[in-house]
Scaffold this motif. Sequence first.
Motif, short mmCIF file in Angstrom:
data_model
loop_
_atom_site.label_atom_id
_atom_site.label_comp_id
_atom_site.label_asym_id
_atom_site.label_seq_id
_atom_site.Cartn_x
_atom_site.Cartn_y
_atom_site.Cartn_z
N GLY A 1 0.80 -1.22 0.00
CA GLY A 1 0.00 0.00 0.00
C GLY A 1 0.83 1.26 0.00
O GLY A 1 0.42 2.31 -0.51
N GLU B 1 1.20 2.34 -3.44
CA GLU B 1 -0.01 2.53 -4.24
C GLU B 1 -0.59 3.93 -4.12
O GLU B 1 -1.21 4.43 -5.05
N ASP B 2 -0.44 4.56 -2.96
CA ASP B 2 -0.95 5.92 -2.83
C ASP B 2 -0.10 6.70 -1.83
O ASP B 2 0.50 6.13 -0.92
N LYS B 3 -0.07 8.00 -2.02
CA LYS B 3 0.80 8.87 -1.22
C LYS B 3 0.38 8.88 0.24
O LYS B 3 1.22 8.94 1.14
N ARG B 4 -0.92 8.81 0.51
CA ARG B 4 -1.39 8.89 1.89
C ARG B 4 -0.89 7.69 2.71
O ARG B 4 -0.44 7.85 3.84
N THR B 5 -0.97 6.50 2.12
CA THR B 5 -0.48 5.32 2.83
C THR B 5 1.02 5.40 3.03
O THR B 5 1.54 4.99 4.07
N ALA B 6 1.73 5.93 2.05
CA ALA B 6 3.18 6.08 2.17
C ALA B 6 3.53 7.03 3.32
O ALA B 6 4.44 6.77 4.11
N THR B 7 2.78 8.15 3.42
CA THR B 7 3.03 9.10 4.50
C THR B 7 2.68 8.48 5.85
O THR B 7 3.40 8.65 6.84
N ARG B 8 1.59 7.76 5.89
CA ARG B 8 1.17 7.06 7.12
C ARG B 8 2.27 6.08 7.57
O ARG B 8 2.61 6.00 8.75
N TYR C 1 -2.59 12.53 11.24
CA TYR C 1 -2.20 11.14 10.98
C TYR C 1 -2.10 10.35 12.28
O TYR C 1 -2.52 9.18 12.35
N GLU D 1 4.10 -4.02 5.43
CA GLU D 1 4.42 -3.02 4.41
C GLU D 1 5.90 -3.08 4.04
O GLU D 1 6.27 -2.96 2.87
#
Length: 292
Positions: free
Chosen positions: A3, A6-13, A46, A77
């Motif tokens: 994940g 796949e998306d920036k929000r999950t990467a930041t999380r 977050y 992850e």
Amino acid sequence: MTGALEDKRTATRFRILVEIADRQPAVSQGEIADAVGVTSQAVSEYIRELVADGYVDKEARSRYRVTKEGVDWLFQEAKGLRRFAEHVTEDVLESVQEDAAIATAAIEAGETVTLSLRDGLLHATPDDTGPATGVATTSADAGEDVSVTGFEGVIEIDPGRVTVVQVPSARAGGSRAVPAAGLQNVCADASVVVAAGVEAVLSLRDAGIEPETTFAAGEVAAEAAARGVDAVVVATADAVGRVTDALRDGDVLYEVTEAGAAVGVDFGAETGGDGSSTSDGADAGDGAADDA
């Protein structure tokens, strides 16, 4: 795919949770914001989500701990990221990297070639039936260098073998105690001959042999063997240990051979069939070093 890719929000999380795990329990949202590249307000939001999802426990103001569930998610992850990184480095980059080879015949750019190692050097033959192939990115005539990419398969290599010839220290006779004829015989079939120590260099020169290098002899011999080339390392007694350490690190088969104590005495070999010298050979080397 993970994940976090796949998306920036999950990467930041993911990155914020890693920062919390690294800094816990005293967590500065400002420091995390600087590390991740977002605002402190975003970090606060977050963290609230991570607490709500059960990934983080809030113990007090600015004190947080990652929960078991949070650790499990990080591991999941991270494994996905590792698999993707391995795919990039081993599958993608390995296939697009270029290397030089010696053309065995005329090759046209774009032609599929079979790859092989000869005398430790990569060779390319215009053919697509070998166990290891690539695609030429330049044209070349026989004997010229050609650039190759798109590697597939495995190059068949018959590993070379290394013979370590131990010569006595100067105090114990040095090069004067080494029979030149015996040294010539040991080196006759080796493609690479290197030396470690002054006595070793002079022993080779007395035998009419100039070593290819007098530096990092063990490492050079190990690299040669890995490319299918037989090598001889002539080493002074107190340098043998360093040489064999390098050979063991390179997982290279080798044997230790002692020079005679006086001119005219034959060489006697002690072989380690598992790729290491026998205990007797090691003791002999240590004893010679102690005598020195």
